[in-house]
Design a protein around this motif. Structure first.
Motif, PDB file in Angstrom:
ATOM      1  N   MET A  43       2.748  -8.259 -19.086  1.00 30.10           N
ATOM      2  CA  MET A  43       3.733  -8.598 -18.075  1.00 30.10           C
ATOM      3  C   MET A  43       3.094  -8.435 -16.691  1.00 30.10           C
ATOM      4  SD  MET A  43       7.482  -6.947 -17.778  1.00 30.10           S
ATOM      5  CE  MET A  43       8.275  -6.903 -16.209  1.00 30.10           C
ATOM      6  N   THR A  44       3.286  -9.425 -15.839  1.00 29.06           N
ATOM      7  CA  THR A  44       2.708  -9.351 -14.503  1.00 29.06           C
ATOM      8  C   THR A  44       3.607  -8.522 -13.595  1.00 29.06           C
ATOM      9  OG1 THR A  44       3.811 -11.368 -13.814  1.00 29.06           O
ATOM     10  CG2 THR A  44       1.598 -11.599 -14.745  1.00 29.06           C
ATOM     11  N   ARG A  45       2.975  -7.841 -12.692  1.00 37.08           N
ATOM     12  CA  ARG A  45       3.713  -6.989 -11.762  1.00 37.08           C
ATOM     13  C   ARG A  45       4.400  -7.866 -10.712  1.00 37.08           C
ATOM     14  NH1 ARG A  45       1.687  -1.493  -8.841  1.00 37.08           N
ATOM     15  NH2 ARG A  45       3.609  -1.213  -7.721  1.00 37.08           N
ATOM     16  N   PRO A  46       5.682  -7.595 -10.426  1.00 39.30           N
ATOM     17  CA  PRO A  46       6.391  -8.422  -9.438  1.00 39.30           C
ATOM     18  C   PRO A  46       5.814  -8.227  -8.043  1.00 39.30           C
ATOM     19  CG  PRO A  46       7.786  -6.622 -10.195  1.00 39.30           C
ATOM     20  CD  PRO A  46       6.525  -6.568 -10.992  1.00 39.30           C
ATOM     21  N   LYS A  47       5.944  -9.260  -7.228  1.00 38.21           N
ATOM     22  CA  LYS A  47       5.495  -9.198  -5.838  1.00 38.21           C
ATOM     23  C   LYS A  47       6.630  -8.619  -5.000  1.00 38.21           C
ATOM     24  CE  LYS A  47       1.568 -11.536  -6.116  1.00 38.21           C
ATOM     25  NZ  LYS A  47       0.306 -11.025  -5.776  1.00 38.21           N
ATOM     26  N   PHE A  48       6.268  -7.723  -4.108  1.00 40.37           N
ATOM     27  CA  PHE A  48       7.246  -7.137  -3.202  1.00 40.37           C
ATOM     28  C   PHE A  48       6.921  -7.570  -1.780  1.00 40.37           C
ATOM     29  CE2 PHE A  48       7.056  -3.991  -6.716  1.00 40.37           C
ATOM     30  CZ  PHE A  48       8.371  -4.103  -7.147  1.00 40.37           C
ATOM     31  N   THR A  49       7.967  -7.678  -0.968  1.00 40.40           N
ATOM     32  CA  THR A  49       7.733  -7.954   0.454  1.00 40.40           C
ATOM     33  C   THR A  49       7.050  -6.733   1.057  1.00 40.40           C
ATOM     34  OG1 THR A  49       9.817  -6.996   1.200  1.00 40.40           O
ATOM     35  CG2 THR A  49       9.871  -9.338   0.535  1.00 40.40           C
ATOM     36  N   PRO A  50       6.423  -6.884   2.209  1.00 39.12           N
ATOM     37  CA  PRO A  50       5.783  -5.719   2.836  1.00 39.12           C
ATOM     38  C   PRO A  50       6.761  -4.551   3.049  1.00 39.12           C
ATOM     39  CG  PRO A  50       5.013  -7.716   3.904  1.00 39.12           C
ATOM     40  CD  PRO A  50       6.104  -8.118   2.951  1.00 39.12           C
ATOM     41  N   LYS A  51       8.004  -4.857   3.466  1.00 35.03           N
ATOM     42  CA  LYS A  51       8.982  -3.787   3.671  1.00 35.03           C
ATOM     43  C   LYS A  51       9.369  -3.130   2.344  1.00 35.03           C
ATOM     44  CE  LYS A  51      11.409  -4.497   7.989  1.00 35.03           C
ATOM     45  NZ  LYS A  51      12.692  -4.765   8.618  1.00 35.03           N
ATOM     46  N   GLN A  52       9.540  -3.942   1.304  1.00 34.76           N
ATOM     47  CA  GLN A  52       9.861  -3.365  -0.013  1.00 34.76           C
ATOM     48  C   GLN A  52       8.726  -2.461  -0.488  1.00 34.76           C
ATOM     49  OE1 GLN A  52      10.575  -6.998  -2.203  1.00 34.76           O
ATOM     50  NE2 GLN A  52      12.800  -6.633  -2.223  1.00 34.76           N
ATOM     51  N   GLN A  53       7.488  -2.898  -0.286  1.00 39.01           N
ATOM     52  CA  GLN A  53       6.343  -2.094  -0.697  1.00 39.01           C
ATOM     53  C   GLN A  53       6.304  -0.777   0.083  1.00 39.01           C
ATOM     54  OE1 GLN A  53       4.161  -2.731  -3.368  1.00 39.01           O
ATOM     55  NE2 GLN A  53       3.808  -0.562  -2.939  1.00 39.01           N
ATOM     56  N   MET A  54       6.619  -0.858   1.389  1.00 37.69           N
ATOM     57  CA  MET A  54       6.653   0.368   2.186  1.00 37.69           C
ATOM     58  C   MET A  54       7.785   1.278   1.693  1.00 37.69           C
ATOM     59  SD  MET A  54       5.445  -0.817   6.051  1.00 37.69           S
ATOM     60  CE  MET A  54       6.966  -0.410   6.736  1.00 37.69           C
ATOM     61  N   PHE A  55       8.929   0.683   1.351  1.00 37.77           N
ATOM     62  CA  PHE A  55      10.038   1.476   0.801  1.00 37.77           C
ATOM     63  C   PHE A  55       9.565   2.206  -0.456  1.00 37.77           C
ATOM     64  CE2 PHE A  55      13.466   1.850  -2.315  1.00 37.77           C
ATOM     65  CZ  PHE A  55      14.402   2.598  -1.618  1.00 37.77           C
ATOM     66  N   LEU A  56       8.885   1.481  -1.343  1.00 39.44           N
ATOM     67  CA  LEU A  56       8.364   2.093  -2.576  1.00 39.44           C
ATOM     68  C   LEU A  56       7.379   3.222  -2.261  1.00 39.44           C
ATOM     69  CD1 LEU A  56       7.814  -1.060  -4.801  1.00 39.44           C
ATOM     70  CD2 LEU A  56       9.411   0.826  -5.231  1.00 39.44           C
ATOM     71  N   ASP A  57       6.510   2.982  -1.288  1.00 41.57           N
ATOM     72  CA  ASP A  57       5.519   3.994  -0.927  1.00 41.57           C
ATOM     73  C   ASP A  57       6.168   5.254  -0.369  1.00 41.57           C
ATOM     74  OD1 ASP A  57       3.547   2.238  -1.732  1.00 41.57           O
ATOM     75  OD2 ASP A  57       3.067   1.569   0.311  1.00 41.57           O
ATOM     76  N   PHE A  58       7.247   5.086   0.398  1.00 42.42           N
ATOM     77  CA  PHE A  58       7.905   6.223   1.032  1.00 42.42           C
ATOM     78  C   PHE A  58       8.958   6.890   0.145  1.00 42.42           C
ATOM     79  CE2 PHE A  58       6.767   3.952   5.124  1.00 42.42           C
ATOM     80  CZ  PHE A  58       5.790   4.857   5.486  1.00 42.42           C
ATOM     81  N   TYR A  59       9.398   6.201  -0.911  1.00 41.17           N
ATOM     82  CA  TYR A  59      10.503   6.739  -1.724  1.00 41.17           C
ATOM     83  C   TYR A  59      10.067   7.983  -2.503  1.00 41.17           C
ATOM     84  CZ  TYR A  59      14.365   7.192  -4.929  1.00 41.17           C
ATOM     85  OH  TYR A  59      15.436   7.690  -5.626  1.00 41.17           O
ATOM     86  N   CYS A  60      10.764   9.080  -2.243  1.00 41.49           N
ATOM     87  CA  CYS A  60      10.531  10.345  -2.958  1.00 41.49           C
ATOM     88  C   CYS A  60      11.865  10.970  -3.329  1.00 41.49           C
ATOM     89  CB  CYS A  60       9.732  11.314  -2.087  1.00 41.49           C
ATOM     90  SG  CYS A  60       8.053  10.801  -1.791  1.00 41.49           S
ATOM     91  N   GLY A  61      12.838  10.142  -3.722  1.00 40.61           N
ATOM     92  CA  GLY A  61      14.143  10.650  -4.108  1.00 40.61           C
ATOM     93  C   GLY A  61      15.228  10.409  -3.073  1.00 40.61           C
TER      94      GLY A  61
END
Length: 166
Positions: free
Chosen positions: A1-19
């Motif tokens: 399965m290929t990894r979905p593409k995220f927008t730059p803001k979504q990727q930053m959200f993922l990077d910053f998300y800690c709960g």
């Protein structure tokens, strides 16, 4: 399965998300972090990415068998320092002998070097219930003679295992 593409803001959200979705959305630059953070958590791809990352991080924190044995070996050899608070500062101290011995015990148990408990399955228990004490003693004697079992006869006629009892 290929990894979905995220927008730059979504990727930053993922990077910053800690709960905390609101804080992650604020740090990622979203205009309405409370609403947008909660909305992002309902996105299936974002939720899957968070779950996968948390699972990977969890696996990385758990020692496998080899890593546990290497740690026990370092402790047993006195190579792993003990940390103690001395006058408000953390100080490395030599590992206490009781901890080194416990590490050796853990290593021995993990390698099956000694057995502390003999369990009988239900079928064998039922079979033994049908035998006389003399027949049971004869079977135990045969196991001892074969080197399969090492028991000490107690004065009351019972047997105990010759090993490390806790």
């Amino acid at each position: 399965m290929t990894r979905p593409k995220f927008t730059p803001k979504q990727q930053m959200f993922l990077d910053f998300y800690c709960g905390n979705a609101t804080e992650a959305a604020r740090r990622a630059g979203y205009a309405h972090p409370t609403q947008q953070g909660n909305r992002l958590l309902t996105n299936v791809n974002i939720r899957a990415a968070i779950t996968e990352r948390e699972s990977r991080e969890h696996r990385e924190r758990i020692l496998n068998r080899q890593e546990r044995q290497e740690l026990w070996t370092r402790i047993a050899l006195g190579l792993e320092p003990d940390l103690k608070m001395v006058e408000g500062k953390l100080k490395e101290m030599p590992v206490a002998m009781r901890h080194r011995l416990k590490a050796l015990e853990c290593l021995a148990k993990s390698e099956g070097d000694f057995m502390t408990k003999l369990e009988l399955d239900i079928g064998l228990q039922e079979e033994l219930a049908q035998l006389s004490m003399e027949e049971i003693r004869e079977r135990i004697k045969r196991l001892e003679d074969d080197g399969v079992l090492e028991l000490i006869a107690e004065p009351d006629g019972s047997f105990s295992h010759d090993g490390d009892d806790e």
